[in-house]
Scaffold this motif. Structure first.
Motif, PDB file in Angstrom:
ATOM      1  N   LEU A 458       0.830  -1.212   0.000  1.00 10.10           N
ATOM      2  CA  LEU A 458       0.000   0.000   0.000  1.00 10.10           C
ATOM      3  C   LEU A 458       0.861   1.258   0.000  1.00 10.10           C
ATOM      4  O   LEU A 458       0.435   2.319  -0.474  1.00 10.10           O
ATOM      5  CB  LEU A 458      -0.927  -0.013   1.222  1.00 10.10           C
ATOM      6  N   THR A 459       2.054   1.147   0.517  1.00 15.44           N
ATOM      7  CA  THR A 459       2.955   2.289   0.520  1.00 15.44           C
ATOM      8  C   THR A 459       3.411   2.653  -0.893  1.00 15.44           C
ATOM      9  O   THR A 459       3.861   3.765  -1.150  1.00 15.44           O
ATOM     10  CB  THR A 459       4.172   1.962   1.411  1.00 15.44           C
ATOM     11  N   LEU A 460       3.269   1.708  -1.807  1.00 15.23           N
ATOM     12  CA  LEU A 460       3.667   1.956  -3.196  1.00 15.23           C
ATOM     13  C   LEU A 460       2.465   2.307  -4.069  1.00 15.23           C
ATOM     14  O   LEU A 460       2.554   2.287  -5.294  1.00 15.23           O
ATOM     15  CB  LEU A 460       4.386   0.717  -3.750  1.00 15.23           C
ATOM     16  N   GLU A 461       1.351   2.647  -3.449  1.00  9.96           N
ATOM     17  CA  GLU A 461       0.146   2.948  -4.212  1.00  9.96           C
ATOM     18  C   GLU A 461       0.189   4.301  -4.924  1.00  9.96           C
ATOM     19  O   GLU A 461      -0.723   4.640  -5.664  1.00  9.96           O
ATOM     20  CB  GLU A 461      -1.086   2.872  -3.302  1.00  9.96           C
ATOM     21  N   GLY A 482       2.273   2.929   5.787  1.00  5.77           N
ATOM     22  CA  GLY A 482       2.429   1.482   5.849  1.00  5.77           C
ATOM     23  C   GLY A 482       3.377   1.074   6.942  1.00  5.77           C
ATOM     24  O   GLY A 482       3.780   1.892   7.791  1.00  5.77           O
ATOM     25  N   SER A 483       3.743  -0.184   6.928  1.00  4.75           N
ATOM     26  CA  SER A 483       4.667  -0.680   7.949  1.00  4.75           C
ATOM     27  C   SER A 483       5.378  -1.919   7.429  1.00  4.75           C
ATOM     28  O   SER A 483       4.904  -2.591   6.504  1.00  4.75           O
ATOM     29  CB  SER A 483       3.914  -1.012   9.241  1.00  4.75           C
ATOM     30  N   LEU A 484       6.485  -2.197   8.035  1.00 10.04           N
ATOM     31  CA  LEU A 484       7.262  -3.397   7.713  1.00 10.04           C
ATOM     32  C   LEU A 484       7.861  -3.938   8.998  1.00 10.04           C
ATOM     33  O   LEU A 484       8.718  -3.289   9.610  1.00 10.04           O
ATOM     34  CB  LEU A 484       8.380  -3.064   6.708  1.00 10.04           C
ATOM     35  N   ASP A 485       7.380  -5.068   9.411  1.00  6.72           N
ATOM     36  CA  ASP A 485       7.898  -5.736  10.603  1.00  6.72           C
ATOM     37  C   ASP A 485       7.976  -4.791  11.803  1.00  6.72           C
ATOM     38  O   ASP A 485       9.007  -4.703  12.491  1.00  6.72           O
ATOM     39  CB  ASP A 485       9.273  -6.343  10.310  1.00  6.72           C
ATOM     40  N   GLY A 486       6.908  -4.050  12.027  1.00  8.45           N
ATOM     41  CA  GLY A 486       6.826  -3.193  13.201  1.00  8.45           C
ATOM     42  C   GLY A 486       7.343  -1.783  12.999  1.00  8.45           C
ATOM     43  O   GLY A 486       7.152  -0.925  13.865  1.00  8.45           O
TER      44      GLY A 486
END
Lengths: 590, 450
Positions: A458-461, A482-486
């Motif tokens: 979603l961060t690349l939307e 967005g998020s990635l592993d916290g």
């Protein structure tokens, strides 16, 4: 026989992690100047005691099918860049994330060998053609209308050595010369005969497969190692994506690849060569699953500029960015995901909406400005378009690709009976992908997997299905948090930084590069070794040449297990004899 | 300068003095065979014209609500999704309610179904192919005597779209371009079976001798390998032998094939997965294949119209067929997914084209399809839920009168491998059963055996 017995003991030994650390520590030490003074046996293989304590079973020698690009590189490397090499290999299975690992299990079917036979003939005909024979054959027959053994032998021995990555055996050379002679007599042309013999070499398994051969290690060591020519091939296909050149083969012949100094000397020479860029490109082309570009297509009704040509250039842009960053700038691998530097072609500039006049240069360097959301190769059109629908973005596909390709993590398949239909928004309430996915994830079965992919994608939307920038979808501003592993972030710039700092990014590249370098599955027992590599790189930085140096100067890189029951000790194979001669020299040096 | 080592080559009889167009010694199955007056058999032996076998695959199943005809003879008008097959329904059999059973193995979406129907067993994991595909067994049984043991075609144009394999590491690569396929079959190496003149090309003999020489070092090489790699090397030499056999055939005058006519070279179809592009590629390949069969270039073929998780797209729509199967709601009035269903209709249209092409291609006193058996299937029934029960299958052709066509067979939830077993038995594959565990089949589907 004694060594064979010792090795059997080694293979069933039960060992702890401590000895692995000792081994890896020795590898690190080996990279220093002090290690250059070490005798060959101490570098080449662990001591008997260390080996007996190792939990890591040496790998069997590999038999890898050449790749299409390796085939082409070998031919143009030997016979010149103007050779037309139209070759098509059957697709290879991707194993452990790499085609290079699949190549070690690939089988040549009848349908697969058929086009290679045609290519072999086409290549051979070019080599012996009137236009090229003068400078490629290297000798002239006494009578061009019949056989000339001396000239044929001269050409086939020199060329065969480069094609087979070792000198031809007596029998191999005799057979090739005989073929050249027979065909010359029957066709009335020395050159036709020579072409037939060359075609035979090009369709032979010794050429089409990369053979690795084991030999006993030197006195004082315990175990087996690759012979010199096998080491040369392993280095060359890793660093150059092609066969060893004459200098590397000569180093193997002299036994220099059995010493750390010899390996380092060749390693440094090979990294200084322009061919090193080919090696880096080949690894990343495989690692980034770039064969997907070959069948990627977009709906030009939605994306008029996303032509077949532009798709090919999107692939090229990623590779140019990688090579520039890792080779030309000697950058840290992790910074590939935050770099703003890239290259543009005129077709890509249209998709990026960047006014650009490339003129006749084709590709020009370009740096995205500081405020631009394009950071890292994951924000380039190649990555974004590859992991999207033909006319729509896909946060899930992009998130999954980040997990599986860049972080080496497995995302489970969706359950077979999931109902996706609320994703389609029959009521027309949803305007963005986030809306649709939120509705879909109301189903807890779906949410389980989507929560590990979608917060990334979603961060690349801000990039549509062709990777073009946008701020809104159906008139609604796009939320790209967005998020990635916290680690939470607000946009694609934050994703790049989180990706750069993610521990799995580091372990993934180390694992994949190691598997690629040995061309085989990396066994579980090797994980401790890879962790040691990672610990070292954490301190030194993830520069690509450093990663490669760490791998190829590790004593384990060339250690193998013998084929206990079937390994030949035939004296008919000269490279084995040469290796034995080299070993004697090494023992003497000890 | 004299050559000293001719004895090795001579010893193997490689060149045998044939190189300047002299007589050759390779015998071939079709040598001196001529058709009888009625064109149904070879005059010399009375043997029937060759039988052919093929597979045809499409991805993403069907819509059960508009697909299933009435059980029994296909006498009534076919349901909407089979409407494109109306004019060829006398040539086909429809099979429903035959199940793929996994015995506890996972249902790997768009993979388990077709793997089970090709190998007889469900795969243990993605990428696992538990055995060779059944077409390879048929090719072993009947594939000799033609230039190519089998041909693979991918209408998608994707090099990985092949469901013909010995193992996961030994997939038979498909032709992905109609132009390349034309060149392979009807290019410079094609020998017109109806040409009154035939002169063996000495270059062919030389090429064959080159390949023979390649096998000289086989034993030396094999003993340096472990068991697994040795098996791979053995397969390499088997493949070399296939090419040698093909070259050997080209040294003999081909058997007459009165209906063989060299087709025009097709136009290249653009790269892409748009359904109209794929259909164009499929038709170009199908047309060439029909003539390749009539011209005795192969007896076994595998056509992939669309891949298992079909990536086909339609201009103007924003996602793939696969995405539509999952995301498109079922129309509350019609009871099926309209846009997704349209892709299936296209697949059935192309399946109909394929059958019609073979049925309309004359051979002897009948058609090419009369001597052919085609086994067609998908990867699931309803793609929306990846259902494996009632996986759709077809046959087409009557195989020289051995197969009864024009029926819908209800499998009553039996293992779908019964059809794979049946077609292999019909093609002469010497097996007593096929498949494993719940998928083991030991009995043919009697309704289709004439």
């Amino acid at each position: 026989m004694t060594r064979m017995f010792d090795l059997r003991k080694l293979r069933v030994g039960r060992l702890g992690k401590r000895s692995l650390q000792v081994t890896a520590g020795a590898a690190l030490l080996a990279a220093g100047a002090m290690a250059l003074q070490k005798p060959e046996s101490a570098w080449q293989l662990p001591s008997a005691k260390a080996a007996a304590q190792s939990a890591e079973t040496p790998r069997a020698p590999a038999l890898r099918l050449l790749t299409q690009s390796q085939y082409q590189n070998i031919i143009t490397g030997i016979f010149g860049p103007d050779m037309a090499v139209k070759v098509r290999f059957a697709p290879v299975q991707r194993l452990d994330g790499l085609l290079a690992v699949g190549a070690s299990t690939a089988v040549m079917t009848g349908g697969g060998i058929d086009p290679l036979e045609s290519t072999a003939r086409a290549v051979a005909q070019q080599v012996v053609s009137p236009e090229r024979r003068g400078y490629l054959i290297g000798c002239e027959p006494t009578n061009a209308k019949t056989a000339d053994e001396a000239c044929a032998r001269d050409f086939l021995s020199r060329t065969g050595r480069l094609l087979f990555r070792r000198p031809l055996t007596t029998r191999e050379l005799d057979d090739a010369v005989a073929m050249a002679g027979s065909a010359a007599v029957s066709s009335g042309s020395f050159y036709e005969g020579l072409g037939d013999a060359l075609a035979g070499l090009l369709v032979s398994p010794q050429f089409l497969y990369i053979w690795e051969n084991a030999e006993p290690g030197p006195a004082g060591s315990n175990g087996w190692r690759l012979d010199g020519y096998s080491k040369a091939s392993r280095l060359s296909f890793l660093l150059w994506n092609t066969a060893p050149d004459d200098a590397l083969l000569a180093a193997a012949e002299r036994g220099e690849l059995h010493t750390l100094a010899g390996v380092q000397k060749q390693f440094d020479r090979m990294l200084a060569s322009p061919l090193y860029r080919d090696g880096v490109r080949a690894f990343f082309d495989d690692f980034l699953v770039n064969e997907a570009f070959e069948t990627l297509s977009k709906d030009t009704q939605f994306y008029p500029a996303m032509t077949v040509k532009a798709i090919g250039e999107a692939r090229e842009q990623m590779l140019r960015t990688v090579v520039d960053h890792l080779v030309a700038r000697n950058g840290d691998y992790r910074d590939l995901f935050t770099t703003r530097r890239t290259f543009l072609s005129s077709d890509l500039a249209v998709l990026y909406r960047i006014p650009l006049d490339t003129g006749s240069q084709g590709w020009v360097p370009y740096e995205f400005p500081a405020h631009d959301p394009r950071v890292g190769i994951q924000s380039q059109i190649g990555f974004l378009a590859k992991y999207a629908h033909p006319a729509r973005s896909s946060p899930t596909r992009r998130g999954r690709a980040v997990r599986e390709v860049l972080l080496c993590q497995h995302v489970p398949d969706p359950p077979p009976n999931v109902d996706f239909s609320n994703f389609e928004d029959p009521a027309g309430e949803f305007t963005t992908a986030r809306d649709r996915l939120n509705a879909h994830n109301a189903n807890p079965i779906c949410a389980g997997c989507h929560k590990i992919t979608d917060p990334i994608g979603l961060t690349l939307e801000n990039f549509d299905g062709a990777g073009q920038f946008r701020v809104a979808e159906r008139g609604t501003p796009i939320d790209v948090s967005g998020s990635l592993d916290g680690v939470e972030f607000a946009d694609a710039i934050g994703l790049g930084k989180a990706l750069r700092d993610n521990p799995s990014l580091r372990s993934c590249i180390v694992n994949r590069l190691y598997a690629y370098s040995i061309g085989q599955h990396v066994p579980t027992e090797a994980e401790a070794r890879l962790e040691q590599y990672q610990a070292t790189l954490d301190k030194r930085g993830y520069r690509f040449d450093e990663m490669l140096r760490l791998i190829v100067t590790d004593p384990s890189f060339f250690s193998v297990q013998p084929l206990v029951a079937t390994r030949s000790t035939s004296k008919d194979i000269p490279h084995r004899s040469a290796a034995r001669t080299a070993m004697k020299g090494a023992r003497h040096a000890d | 300068m004299l050559i000293k080592n001719l004895d090795r080559i001579s010893r193997r009889g490689i060149l045998r003095g044939a190189l300047n167009g002299a007589a050759v010694t390779v015998s071939l199955p079709f040598l001196d065979m001529l058709l009888n007056d009625s064109g149904t058999a070879f005059a010399a032996t009375g043997q029937a014209l060759p039988e052919r076998f093929g597979t045809w695959f499409w991805g993403l199943g069907i819509d059960p609500k508009i697909f299933k005809p009435k059980v029994g003879p296909l006498t009534e008008a076919l349901p909407p999704q089979l409407a494109a097959l109306e004019k060829v329904k006398q040539h086909i059999n429809v099979f429903t309610n035959f199940d793929v059973l996994t015995d506890g193995a996972p249902n790997l979406c768009h993979f388990t179904g077709w793997v089970a129907l090709r190998t007889g067993s469900p795969p243990a994991g993605r990428g696992n192919l538990p055995g060779p595909s059944l077409d390879t067994a048929v090719a072993d049984a009947i594939g000799g005597g033609t230039r190519f043991k089998s041909v693979q075609l991918a209408a998608t144009g994707a090099p990985r779209d092949s469901y013909s394999f010995q193992s996961a590491s030994a997939v038979n690569p498909p032709e992905i371009s109609a132009v390349d396929f034309y060149t392979k079959i009807f290019g410079p190496e094609f020998q017109d079976p109806n040409s009154p003149n035939f002169t063996p090309d000495p270059r062919i003999m030389t090429r064959k001798s080159v390949l023979s020489a390649v096998t000289e070092q086989r034993n030396d090489l094999a003993r340096t390998l472990g068991a697994a790699d040795k098996a791979r090397l053995d397969q390499y030499y088997t493949s070399i032998r296939e090419v040698e056999n093909r070259l050997a055939l080209q040294l003999e005058k081909p058997a007459p094939a009165p209906n063989c006519k060299i087709p025009a070279k097709p136009e290249e179809v653009p790269v892409g997965l748009d359904v109209e592009v794929v259909k164009a590629r499929h038709r170009a390949m199908t047309d060439l294949l029909a003539m390749a069969l009539v011209c005795n270039q192969t007896k076994v073929f595998n056509m992939v119209y669309s891949d298992g998780g079909s990536s086909l797209v339609r201009r103007g729509l924003d996602k793939t067929h696969h995405a539509f199967t999952h995301e498109e709601p079922i129309d509350p009035v019609k009871g099926f997914q309209i846009l997704s269903s349209a892709f299936v209709n296209d697949a059935m249209t192309e399946w109909g084209y394929f059958v019609e092409k073979l049925a309309s291609t004359a051979e002897g006193d009948g058609s090419l399809l009369d001597r052919t058996l085609i086994y067609a299937h998908s990867d699931c029934e309803l793609a929306k839920v990846h259902s494996l029960p009632s996986i759709p299958m077809f046959t087409a052709g009557t195989l020289n009168g051995k197969v009864k066509a024009g029926q819908h067979i209800d499998g009553n939830a039996q293992a779908a491998t019964r059809l794979g077993f049946t077609v292999q038995r019909l093609m002469g594959v010497p097996i007593g059963s096929w498949g494993t565990k719940s998928m083991e089949a030991k009995q043919e589907i009697g309704e289709i055996i004439a």
